[in-house]
Design a protein around this motif. Sequence first.
Motif, PDB file in Angstrom:
ATOM      1  N   UNK A 197       9.262  -1.674 -11.713  1.00 41.08           N
ATOM      2  CA  UNK A 197       8.229  -0.830 -12.310  1.00 41.08           C
ATOM      3  C   UNK A 197       7.962   0.441 -11.496  1.00 41.08           C
ATOM      4  N   UNK A 235       4.553   7.153   1.479  1.00 41.91           N
ATOM      5  CA  UNK A 235       4.159   8.494   1.926  1.00 41.91           C
ATOM      6  C   UNK A 235       5.340   9.469   1.783  1.00 41.91           C
ATOM      7  N   UNK A 236       6.554   8.979   1.944  1.00 45.65           N
ATOM      8  CA  UNK A 236       7.756   9.726   1.554  1.00 45.65           C
ATOM      9  C   UNK A 236       8.237   9.105   0.258  1.00 45.65           C
ATOM     10  N   UNK A 237       8.133   9.826  -0.811  1.00 50.93           N
ATOM     11  CA  UNK A 237       8.631   9.325  -2.081  1.00 50.93           C
ATOM     12  C   UNK A 237      10.120   8.977  -1.944  1.00 50.93           C
ATOM     13  N   UNK A 254       2.674  -1.547   1.714  1.00 53.40           N
ATOM     14  CA  UNK A 254       1.588  -2.517   1.890  1.00 53.40           C
ATOM     15  C   UNK A 254       0.782  -2.732   0.612  1.00 53.40           C
ATOM     16  N   UNK A 255       1.073  -1.940  -0.427  1.00 54.32           N
ATOM     17  CA  UNK A 255       0.283  -2.030  -1.652  1.00 54.32           C
ATOM     18  C   UNK A 255       0.831  -3.152  -2.531  1.00 54.32           C
ATOM     19  N   UNK A 256      -0.058  -3.891  -3.231  1.00 56.27           N
ATOM     20  CA  UNK A 256       0.429  -5.007  -4.053  1.00 56.27           C
ATOM     21  C   UNK A 256       1.481  -4.550  -5.060  1.00 56.27           C
ATOM     22  N   UNK A 303       5.328  16.152  -3.983  1.00 58.53           N
ATOM     23  CA  UNK A 303       5.239  15.118  -5.021  1.00 58.53           C
ATOM     24  C   UNK A 303       3.953  14.320  -4.868  1.00 58.53           C
ATOM     25  N   UNK A 304       3.490  13.776  -5.964  1.00 60.24           N
ATOM     26  CA  UNK A 304       2.238  13.021  -5.954  1.00 60.24           C
ATOM     27  C   UNK A 304       2.309  11.831  -5.015  1.00 60.24           C
ATOM     28  N   UNK A 305       1.349  11.773  -4.100  1.00 63.35           N
ATOM     29  CA  UNK A 305       1.292  10.635  -3.180  1.00 63.35           C
ATOM     30  C   UNK A 305      -0.081  10.000  -3.164  1.00 63.35           C
ATOM     31  N   UNK A 306      -0.100   8.702  -3.364  1.00 68.05           N
ATOM     32  CA  UNK A 306      -1.226   7.832  -3.029  1.00 68.05           C
ATOM     33  C   UNK A 306      -0.613   6.432  -2.995  1.00 68.05           C
ATOM     34  N   UNK A 307      -1.161   5.546  -2.187  1.00 69.24           N
ATOM     35  CA  UNK A 307      -0.508   4.243  -1.985  1.00 69.24           C
ATOM     36  C   UNK A 307      -0.149   3.492  -3.270  1.00 69.24           C
ATOM     37  N   UNK A 308      -0.965   3.554  -4.358  1.00 62.63           N
ATOM     38  CA  UNK A 308      -0.554   2.805  -5.559  1.00 62.63           C
ATOM     39  C   UNK A 308       0.622   3.454  -6.296  1.00 62.63           C
ATOM     40  N   UNK A 309       0.997   4.677  -5.906  1.00 60.31           N
ATOM     41  CA  UNK A 309       1.990   5.433  -6.664  1.00 60.31           C
ATOM     42  C   UNK A 309       3.283   5.678  -5.913  1.00 60.31           C
ATOM     43  N   UNK A 310       3.226   5.623  -4.597  1.00 55.39           N
ATOM     44  CA  UNK A 310       4.401   6.044  -3.833  1.00 55.39           C
ATOM     45  C   UNK A 310       4.205   5.731  -2.357  1.00 55.39           C
TER      46      UNK A 310
END
Lengths: 453, 453
Positions: free
Chosen positions: A397, A433-435, A368-370, A424-431
């Motif tokens: 990207x 919820x399951x990378x 859902x993240x741009x 692993x690092x999770x936040x909506x702009x980065x991944x």
Amino acid sequence: MVVGGDAAGMSAASQARRMKGPDDLEIIAFERGHFSSFSACGIPYWVGGDVSDRDQLIARSPEEHRERGIDLRMRTEVTELDVAGGRVRSRDLESGAEAWTSYDKLVIATGARPVRPPLPGIDAPGVHGVQTLDDGQALIDTLNRTEGRRAVVIGAGYIGVEMAEALINRGYEVTVVNRGREPMSTLDPDMGRLVHDAMEGLGITMVNDAEVTKILTGEEGRVRAVVTQDTEYPADVVVLGIGVRPETALAEAAGLPLGEHGGLLTDLAMRVRGHENIWAGGDCVEVLDLVSGRERHIALGTHANKHGQVIGSNVGGGYATFPGVVGTAVSKVCALEIARTGLREKDAHRAGLRFETVTIESTSRAGYYPNAAPMTVKMLAELRTGRLLGVQIVGREGAGKRVDIAAVALTTGMTVEQMTALDLGYAPPFSPVWDPILVAARKAVTAVRKTTH
Amino acid sequence: MVVGGDAAGMSAASQARRMKGPDDLEIIAFERGHFSSFSACGIPYWVGGDVSDRDQLIARSPEEHRERGIDLRMRTEVTELDVAGGRVRSRDLESGAEAWTSYDKLVIATGARPVRPPLPGIDAPGVHGVQTLDDGQALIDTLNRTEGRRAVVIGAGYIGVEMAEALINRGYEVTVVNRGREPMSTLDPDMGRLVHDAMEGLGITMVNDAEVTKILTGEEGRVRAVVTQDTEYPADVVVLGIGVRPETALAEAAGLPLGEHGGLLTDLAMRVRGHENIWAGGDCVEVLDLVSGRERHIALGTHANKHGQVIGSNVGGGYATFPGVVGTAVSKVCALEIARTGLREKDAHRAGLRFETVTIESTSRAGYYPNAAPMTVKMLAELRTGRLLGVQIVGREGAGKRVDIAAVALTTGMTVEQMTALDLGYAPPFSPVWDPILVAARKAVTAVRKTTH
């Protein structure tokens, strides 16, 4: 004494100098070219205009090396290694003068030479390699004075696809002529197909299964077209990106041990096997692939720098080793990111491994993240053990560097089951919820479990 | 029976359903709220306008769960767990009707509750938490009808800084009031200072060492200012981002084991300790920190999903475990990326470890490549063993997810010496020839070696 003044050689020299001052260690380095310590990997971006100035690609100039107490002799080609006599013969390429110089410890860092098949017309004006800064400058000069806008790139590996991007960025109509079934033969063909499609989407004409038979020339002998077994492709400029081979003619003549890929063979301290006082590193050596247990040849600046570091430490009286590689590589064509680590299917077969492969689609960010961009991850896992064997990624990207997760997992021998629990690092702009790497690992676990073995 | 219909609970229910059909396993889930399976982590981006629609944050609606054979009862609050009797008491929040329902296997996924200190004025209109979708909607409604443009965020952890970004994106003048010495107390203060400076560079007013004493109200009882021990900050809207605590009142009343952070304690299969037929996961449990060997409380959707997956597999008759975490987190404020994994200095001290720290500056891409962005990496390594203990990163695009390299290294117990040889993806658009993580590892090797111990 260092033969070759680029990444591996000058890293070795610099590290040795850090460990021992000029009173304790004399360092002489020979370089046949005009430049030292430059980033060959940066040439496509210089040609494409992302890097404005050649000098930005030079990590350290000959003068800077000399200021650090390294006797770097530019435009001086080593023409013979006399291992028994502990000396090398060199020729000053400006004056033609020859000389023998003795060494106590020798570092061979002669790099790689581009493959240049003996095709009719391959030496015509307008046909360019992109191995050295001189090559890059010659290509840029050609591009600046060529009116035609048709470019043909021969080869579709890293250099080929990066040069395709560079030429697209300069407004050329680009055709990539590739001998393989798909571009990027460092990927399995199913992943290479994704690259093929994406590059076509960028307006690049992709030709696979094409054997170049000759290069046609026109007025003033300049390149006019690239001819394959099937057809011909008009070309105002041709770029060769066919790959490289270890530059080991000197070493071979000196009787030093070469591997099946033509690279020097070393021990873990980067010492040439069987030679107590000779080291070798960079694009002229073979490296141990930690996944397959076999030697490979990988020409890559990041390995060359590590080799140099290890060699310099050992030559300087310290202790360091280069344990090997897992075969990580990352590249891009415009917004498309391409990465791989570990074994492809054919590598795994060749290594005698049985495995399952899975391929998943995910996104680089939460859906859902741009600008959440699609990415495809292919994963190979060994039967029975469930050990990770390889990962390939094609995406946008944020996709490419995710391969590092798999690179560390391969290095440490993780199973895909263990990987599913990675924090692993999770936040909506980065991944999501399951990378995507975790999604692939989960699917691989299921695939390995289901297989009767 | 599942108590709590969000990430952990519904992942557990879904996974159990995948393993066993409705004839073999009846699944009832209670959720007191209006939504199931939503991404709380996405709320700041919805408030900030990056996500246009609340429904995008809902991974699976109650109807979708029901179609998959899960009897999900919304707006139904569980008010008592009768562990001895194997039943739970619930209340329908619409009708007020109460009922006891029996279970064979119980999954507790009650999540976390936001910290809401009992300050004068904290319940005033215009003061908002951002824990649930209802909270998010209420805040958006307030923002849409508030004419003033002054926002105060209380708390400077992940939620606080993400909400600061959201409010900046909506054109507010933002002040972040923080009790700690620096923002992002999940980092060491020296790294938090970098976040502080970068946020001020974005035009955000950052106030550290500030104890909020009350919230002042004005006309119609609406919020007017936030008061600290030193001064007062005018506010047209206030957002609380002070953190969360495990929601374990029911579990505590039922006599289930809680840890020092107030979360449920489970075994590796996510079974509540000492209770054969009760599982717990998500924000209401404590998790094992693999680096320190101690329990922590980390409220994060990615862990909750993994817990649910493990619980569902076990409840469904399979076998899975959750080995623990290394404490990875990543966040951003506009272009600033913030990441951490493993132990901070104070965590390492508390765990009885002796260590060295190093901090390096590098760039996300080759220095000569366009948009090479600065990044700072701090690394902790244990004395004697040289084992990696933690990494913190503050930088720009491409910085944050590099923490995953360290997360895998921590999981597998790598030393910083081993890390220096990692075969990480290199190409100029993706990394300097020495990835920043490698640069930090090299410096850490030197630091650990130099220390007498």
